[in-house]
Design an enzyme around this catalytic site. Structure first.
Site, PDB file in Angstrom:
ATOM      1  N   ARG A   1      -2.627  -2.170  -3.545  1.00 48.27           N
ATOM      2  CA  ARG A   1      -3.692  -1.027  -3.551  1.00 48.27           C
ATOM      3  C   ARG A   1      -3.235   0.024  -4.496  1.00 48.27           C
ATOM      4  NH1 ARG A   1      -5.235   3.220   0.773  1.00 48.27           N
ATOM      5  NH2 ARG A   1      -8.125   3.174  -0.033  1.00 48.27           N
TER       6      ARG A   1
ATOM      7  N   ASN B   1       1.010  -1.530  -0.508  1.00 48.57           N
ATOM      8  CA  ASN B   1       0.133  -0.588   0.330  1.00 48.57           C
ATOM      9  C   ASN B   1       0.716   1.112  -0.073  1.00 48.57           C
ATOM     10  OD1 ASN B   1      -1.592   2.315   0.531  1.00 48.57           O
ATOM     11  ND2 ASN B   1      -2.576   1.300   1.932  1.00 48.57           N
TER      12      ASN B   1
ATOM     13  N   HIS C   1     -13.559   3.175  -0.529  1.00 42.89           N
ATOM     14  CA  HIS C   1     -13.284   1.682   0.429  1.00 42.89           C
ATOM     15  C   HIS C   1     -14.069   0.397   0.222  1.00 42.89           C
ATOM     16  CE1 HIS C   1     -13.196   5.675   3.836  1.00 42.89           C
ATOM     17  NE2 HIS C   1     -12.207   4.828   3.259  1.00 42.89           N
TER      18      HIS C   1
ATOM     19  N   ARG D   1     -12.165  16.259   6.620  1.00 40.60           N
ATOM     20  CA  ARG D   1     -13.215  16.507   5.330  1.00 40.60           C
ATOM     21  C   ARG D   1     -14.429  16.512   5.929  1.00 40.60           C
ATOM     22  NH1 ARG D   1     -11.157  10.641   2.325  1.00 40.60           N
ATOM     23  NH2 ARG D   1      -9.186  11.064   2.555  1.00 40.60           N
TER      24      ARG D   1
ATOM     25  N   GLU E   1      -8.506  -5.099   4.921  1.00 41.08           N
ATOM     26  CA  GLU E   1      -8.384  -4.522   3.733  1.00 41.08           C
ATOM     27  C   GLU E   1      -7.132  -5.792   3.185  1.00 41.08           C
ATOM     28  OE1 GLU E   1      -9.287  -0.022   2.886  1.00 41.08           O
ATOM     29  OE2 GLU E   1      -9.014  -0.503   4.862  1.00 41.08           O
TER      30      GLU E   1
ATOM     31  N   GLU F   1     -15.544   0.545  15.079  1.00 43.49           N
ATOM     32  CA  GLU F   1     -14.964  -0.854  15.940  1.00 43.49           C
ATOM     33  C   GLU F   1     -14.938  -0.316  17.041  1.00 43.49           C
ATOM     34  OE1 GLU F   1     -11.768  -3.217  14.500  1.00 43.49           O
ATOM     35  OE2 GLU F   1     -12.365  -2.638  12.273  1.00 43.49           O
TER      36      GLU F   1
END
Length: 407
Positions: free
Chosen positions: A102, A8, A191, A252, A395, A344
């Protein structure tokens, strides 16, 4: 043992994981940060799963940290190889059968994991116009990786791919058609790797066919999105052409009236670069409460800090608004799942996000919701007509699975 290396790569970082695909656990993970800056930071963690009969913990980590200047992604890849050689596991003993990369943005071109060749690499680079903060770093990592592992298949796994099943009514913006087509303006969603993994894990946990479930998946981290998944297919998602649209996030803004941009340009004489930085890096929770971490927001709420309370209320308001809209698009919901750092771990966020859905038969069990536990767990009550789950996302594992499938 089948092993996959997951990469990644960002503009100034390279994150990696060496996955044992038989047990679906990482053998080692690492993060190389501040690439191209004065001093780079290197963290390499060797992981060993305890054998049956060994005492807890079940994961035995050995972490190695160091600092040095790292000029570019080629040097970062060399540093990664050094870490495996010095601290293990040795790649000669665990050679990767594939390298999974990724890639944030696949545009409308890529809807599945894709074997990387020179032409695919060029296509990913071309899509940097849609993801200027993300795709260039991914391309740098791909090039460095292909040079370091020249005899191994490299596979691109796209964050946008899962959302290529969106119907035209969901991905089309109501702007002049010729302009939209010329400049590739549409909703792509992000995502996707996480939303795919979580929705599939929910079906496995419940022992129900994925194809029969209507699901709502909240991926709530520093970046946040929600996706409506119908029969395993993404049919609506909150992020749009970029990851800026949708929910309130750490830094954001999420949804704003597009005319805000015009107003800031006309009245405040802000440049497009300044507005971009404002909405992406200085808004969201940070802009409302001077803190981007939900843990700090919740602490402020407990202390009756009015800025933290407003930030929390705005955050929850947007979650509820999207939940209602997406459930309406689905025509009902069977499962609601929370994942990522906030999803989570933030008990109050989960409870408040679903507090107004009692009319649909959604009922949270307060004790289950507050319990700290590893793995997938149910937090809805036995009487709830909708299953509510907490599912840790993975992921890296999803990327490794898709890469192995293409090897």
């Amino acid at each position: 043992m089948s092993v996959v290396l997951v990469i990644n790569s960002g503009s100034s970082s390279l994150k990696y994981s060496l996955m044992d695909m038989e047990r679906e656990v990482p053998l080692a993970e690492g993060l190389i940060e501040r690439i191209g800056q004065d001093i780079g930071e290197i963290t390499h963690t060797v992981r060993r799963i305890a054998e049956p009969g060994e005492p807890a913990p079940t994961v035995l980590d050995t972490q190695h940290r160091s600092e040095r200047r790292i000029a570019d992604h080629d040097e970062a890849m060399a540093v990664m190889l050094e870490q495996f050689a010095e601290h293990g596991p040795r790649l000669a003993e665990h050679p990767p059968v594939a390298v999974g990369h990724r890639v944030v943005h696949g545009g409308a071109r890529f809807f599945a994991p894709t074997l990387i060749d020179d032409l695919i690499e060029i296509n990913i680079e071309d899509l940097s116009v849609l993801a200027p903060l993300h795709n260039p770093g991914a391309v740098a990592g791909i090039r460095a990786g292909r040079r370091s592992f020249a005899d191994v298949p490299h596979v691109a796994v796209f964050d946008t791919a899962f959302h290529q099943t969106l119907p035209p009514a969901a991905y089309t913006y109501a702007v002049e058609r010729s302009v939209a087509q010329r400049h590739r303006i549409r909703r792509y969603g992000f995502h996707g790797t996480s939303h795919k993994y979580v929705s599939e894990q929910a079906a496995l946990f419940l022992g129900r066919p994925l194809g029969e479930l209507k699901q709502l998946v909240f991926h709530l981290g520093n970046g946040a999105s929600v996706t409506a998944v119908d029969g395993g297919r993404s049919v609506e998602t909150s992020m749009g052409m970029t990851p800026l649209e949708g929910l309130v996030m750490g830094t954001r803004s999420g949804d704003v009236d597009p005319a805000v941009v015009l107003h800031l340009s006309r009245v405040a004489q802000m440049t497009t670069r300044e507005i971009d930085e404002l909405l992406n890096k200085r808004s969201g929770l940070l802009g409302l409460a001077d803190r981007a971490d939900m843990r700090d927001i919740l602490e402020g709420v407990e202390k009756n800090d009015p800025r933290a309370k407003l930030a929390f209320d705005v955050y929850i308001h947007r979650l509820r608004a999207y939940a209602g809209a997406f459930i309406a698009q689905l025509g009902g919901v069977d499962v609601i799942s929370f994942t990522a750092g906030v999803g989570e771990n933030a008990v109050r966020v989960r409870a408040e996000a679903l507090a107004t859905l009692g009319f649909l038969g959604v009922e949270i069990d307060a004790e289950r919701n507050a319990a700290r536990a590893l793995g997938i767990r149910r937090i809805s009550s036995d009487a709830s007509r909708v299953e509510v789950l907490v599912i840790p996302t993975n992921e890296e594992l999803e990327i490794a699975r898709q890469a192995e499938g293409m090897a």
